[in-house]
Design an enzyme around this catalytic site. Structure first.
Site, PDB file in Angstrom:
ATOM      1  N   GLU A 227       0.886  -1.163   0.000  1.00 39.48           N
ATOM      2  CA  GLU A 227       0.000   0.000   0.000  1.00 39.48           C
ATOM      3  C   GLU A 227       0.918   1.206   0.000  1.00 39.48           C
ATOM      4  OE1 GLU A 227      -1.628   3.090   0.440  1.00 39.48           O
ATOM      5  OE2 GLU A 227      -1.863   2.657   2.579  1.00 39.48           O
ATOM      6  N   CYS A 261      -1.959   8.885   2.557  1.00 42.60           N
ATOM      7  CA  CYS A 261      -1.848   8.428   1.172  1.00 42.60           C
ATOM      8  C   CYS A 261      -3.140   8.672   0.407  1.00 42.60           C
ATOM      9  CB  CYS A 261      -1.472   6.948   1.131  1.00 42.60           C
ATOM     10  SG  CYS A 261      -2.617   5.871   2.008  1.00 42.60           S
TER      11      CYS A 261
END
Length: 450
Positions: A227, A261
């Site tokens: 990720e 993110c």
């Protein structure tokens, strides 16, 4: 030996000593030795440990939140919300895990065929500092429930949070080895991945770190889930209601000082609304309470480290040198960087082409929806996109146009225990959360009886 200082006032918090490769290998061995007994426990027994963990989280939530705020500067209300989200995740899997991992019967030409889901063994998690509890829990909880044991190499600047996580697992009564903290430097991760006791790895972090971990795991033929970064677009269509959009847009960009993110990092606003959006958005940003993150009413604290504030300052300054205009903000003081709004953006500027991991946002106008899609996709990342419109059905028919792991309509991109989370392109691969997440670190075993 390394030191952790409070990013708000640079005061000393703690000092720590990295463990040696030999000590890390010993810890991995403890985890490996615990695996056989843990995987043999009925699912109900493993879930009972998670229930105890929820109780400990509830009792320790304020302690955990304060440690997060002290170490990485997250406003205390947001730190507390993060801990509470970890509880929500645990409760979700308590209610869902048995269903997800129940063997599945399949009709074939055999007398009986089915699929079972079995754990892999020791799983390494390499975790970031920006959500020091949530990122760990969304990796560790489903992996542990599935019967794996986990090692966590956390970011060094939140070493205190890392130790607290290990403590609460112990307080909840987990056997030694089910969850172990590895206080190692980043350059020692390779050795752990190569350890035969470690069967797979999950990383949340930068593109550079992801590429390194993926290549090491691949060389060992071990599974990796990545990720990585994101540069999410937030698209405001011509029919959007700005009074509804503005509060969401502020939160989508500036929550956790933009250090996420999945934060909205590039805003695209239809030309008919552009002027009004800039005015309303700027006024809302001016109202944000900036200051001591331990104050309950603070919305925006410092970035986690001064070098991170310097990075976002540099990206903004380089973009301004190329013609960008600062509408608001643009100033730094140590680890603090003002919430910053920029216009007159071109697609070759750093604030467009690079991930901006801090409280700065470029705002561009567009004329057609196709142009907005093109701008959204014009990035190496593919984590998520937010679209604001009254024509929801119209957007639903165009979901395939977006090169993203997630599309959120009339909402900011966020993670939810019930929804798979992850990206495409340079945002990584694999999924966390939901049914997809708990099945990332299992052996999907086919059984056929003739």
């Amino acid at each position: 030996m390394f030191f952790i200082n409070n990013p708000y006032d640079s005061s000393f918090l703690s000092q720590h000593q990295y463990i040696t490769d030999e000590e890390a290998a010993d810890i991995a061995k403890i985890s490996a030795n615990s695996y056989a007994a843990w995987r043999a426990k009925p699912m109900s027994d493993r879930l009972n440990f998670i229930k105890r963990l929820v109780n400990v989280l509830t009792n320790k939530q304020h302690l955990l939140a304060k440690q997060c705020t002290l170490e990485m500067g997250k406003p205390i209300s947001q730190s507390l919300a993060e801990v509470q989200k970890c509880k929500k995740l645990c409760e979700y899997y308590i209610n869902s895990a048995e269903i997800f991992l129940t063997p599945v019967k399949i009709d074939t030409d055999g007398s009986e065929s089915f699929v079972v889901y079995e754990p892999l063994g020791v799983i390494l998690g390499v975790m970031p500092w920006n959500f020091p509890y949530w990122q760990v829990f969304r990796f560790a909880i489903p992996a542990i429930i599935a019967g794996n044991t986990v090692l966590v190499k956390h970011a060094s600047n939140v070493a205190g949070c890392a130790l607290l996580i290990e403590d609460i697992f112990a307080e909840a009564g987990f056997p030694d080895g089910i969850y172990k903290n590895l206080l190692i430097s980043g350059d020692r991760v390779k050795k752990v991945i190569e350890n035969p006791d470690v069967k797979a790895v999950s990383l949340t972090g930068s593109e550079k770190a992801g590429a390194s971990v993926a290549s090491i795991a691949a060389a060992q033929i071990k599974k990796a889930v990545l990720e990585l970064g994101g540069s999410n677009a937030l698209i405001v269509c011509s029919d959007a209601d700005l009074d509804e959009v503005i509060p969401i847009a502020v939160n989508a960009r500036f929550q956790n000082a933009g250090q996420s993110c999945i934060a909205a990092k590039r805003f695209f606003v239809h030309s008919s609304l552009f002027k009004a959006f800039i005015e309303k958005f700027t006024e809302a940003v001016k109202e944000l309470k900036v200051g001591d993150p331990l104050n309950e009413d603070t919305y925006l604290g410092p970035l986690a480290r001064t070098d991170l504030a310097k990075d976002i300052e540099d990206q903004v300054n380089r973009s301004v040198a190329m013609g960008a205009k600062i509408v608001y903000g643009g100033n730094r003081s140590e680890a603090f960087y003002e919430p910053t709004i920029l216009t007159d953006i071109t697609t070759d500027m750093p604030v467009f082409t690079e991930e901006t991991f801090g409280p700065a946002v470029p705002v561009m106008s567009f004329e057609t929806f196709d142009e907005a899609v093109s701008l959204s996709n014009k990035t190496q990342f593919g984590l998520g996109v937010s679209i604001f419109t009254k024509n929801v059905d119209g957007i639903k028919s165009k979901l395939h146009l977006f090169e993203e792991g997630a599309v959120f309509i009339n909402a900011m991109v966020k993670s939810d225990p019930a929804l798979p989370f992850g990206g495409i392109k340079r945002s990584g691969y694999g999924r966390e959360l939901a049914e997809n997440g708990i099945k990332e670190f299992v052996n999907v075993k086919t059984v056929y009886i003739g």
